[in-house]
Design an enzyme around this catalytic site. Structure first.
Site, PDB file in Angstrom:
ATOM      1  N   HIS A  22     -10.550   0.883   0.989  1.00 42.24           N
ATOM      2  CA  HIS A  22      -9.591   0.364   1.958  1.00 42.24           C
ATOM      3  C   HIS A  22      -9.956  -1.018   2.492  1.00 42.24           C
ATOM      4  O   HIS A  22      -9.167  -1.627   3.200  1.00 42.24           O
ATOM      5  CB  HIS A  22      -9.381   1.384   3.084  1.00 42.24           C
ATOM      6  CG  HIS A  22      -8.497   2.491   2.630  1.00 42.24           C
ATOM      7  ND1 HIS A  22      -8.984   3.564   1.914  1.00 42.24           N
ATOM      8  CD2 HIS A  22      -7.156   2.670   2.730  1.00 42.24           C
ATOM      9  CE1 HIS A  22      -7.969   4.355   1.600  1.00 42.24           C
ATOM     10  NE2 HIS A  22      -6.855   3.831   2.078  1.00 42.24           N
ATOM     11  N   TRP A  76      -1.719   4.125  -7.038  1.00 39.55           N
ATOM     12  CA  TRP A  76      -2.672   4.222  -5.922  1.00 39.55           C
ATOM     13  C   TRP A  76      -2.961   5.692  -5.580  1.00 39.55           C
ATOM     14  O   TRP A  76      -4.105   6.096  -5.419  1.00 39.55           O
ATOM     15  CB  TRP A  76      -2.132   3.487  -4.700  1.00 39.55           C
ATOM     16  CG  TRP A  76      -3.026   3.565  -3.504  1.00 39.55           C
ATOM     17  CD1 TRP A  76      -2.976   4.495  -2.497  1.00 39.55           C
ATOM     18  CD2 TRP A  76      -4.120   2.698  -3.193  1.00 39.55           C
ATOM     19  NE1 TRP A  76      -3.964   4.242  -1.581  1.00 39.55           N
ATOM     20  CE2 TRP A  76      -4.680   3.158  -1.979  1.00 39.55           C
ATOM     21  CE3 TRP A  76      -4.669   1.591  -3.813  1.00 39.55           C
ATOM     22  CZ2 TRP A  76      -5.765   2.536  -1.383  1.00 39.55           C
ATOM     23  CZ3 TRP A  76      -5.754   0.965  -3.209  1.00 39.55           C
ATOM     24  CH2 TRP A  76      -6.293   1.437  -2.015  1.00 39.55           C
TER      25      TRP A  76
END
Length: 105
Positions: A22, A76
């Protein structure tokens, strides 16, 4: 604008990898989130793996449906699936169940 909060659980052995992923979210994923109505989106991670997601959107169901149409989201979600404890094997974006808001100041 509706406030939405959900929880997921990251596998304890994957916490550092999850945080690292992230730090470098793909630009096209960031763009897709913005374009589909994921505003003021944040993720909070507790040391035991509890992940709390928060976002603001006009319509969460629509925002999720629009993201589901994006190839970048599918890619993703498949790459991130192994980070999560999901008893039914659901991809993370399909396990986001909004919590009931019981107080707001």
């Amino acid at each position: 604008m509706k406030r939405v909060c959900f929880v997921l659980r990251v596998k304890p052995e994957r916490l550092e990898d999850y945080k690292q992923r992230h730090r470098v979210v793909w630009p096209e994923m960031r763009a897709a989130l913005r374009e589909t109505g994921w505003n003021n989106y944040s993720l909070f991670l507790r040391p035991d793996g509890l992940l709390v997601g928060y976002l603001e959107t006009a319509d969460f169901d629509r925002a999720r449906a629009e993201m589901a149409k994006r190839e970048v989201n599918e890619r993703w979600q498949r790459e991130m699936a192994d980070f999560f404890e999901q008893p039914d094997g659901a991809l993370p974006d399909r396990a986001m169940v909004p919590l009931e808001e019981v107080f707001h100041l």
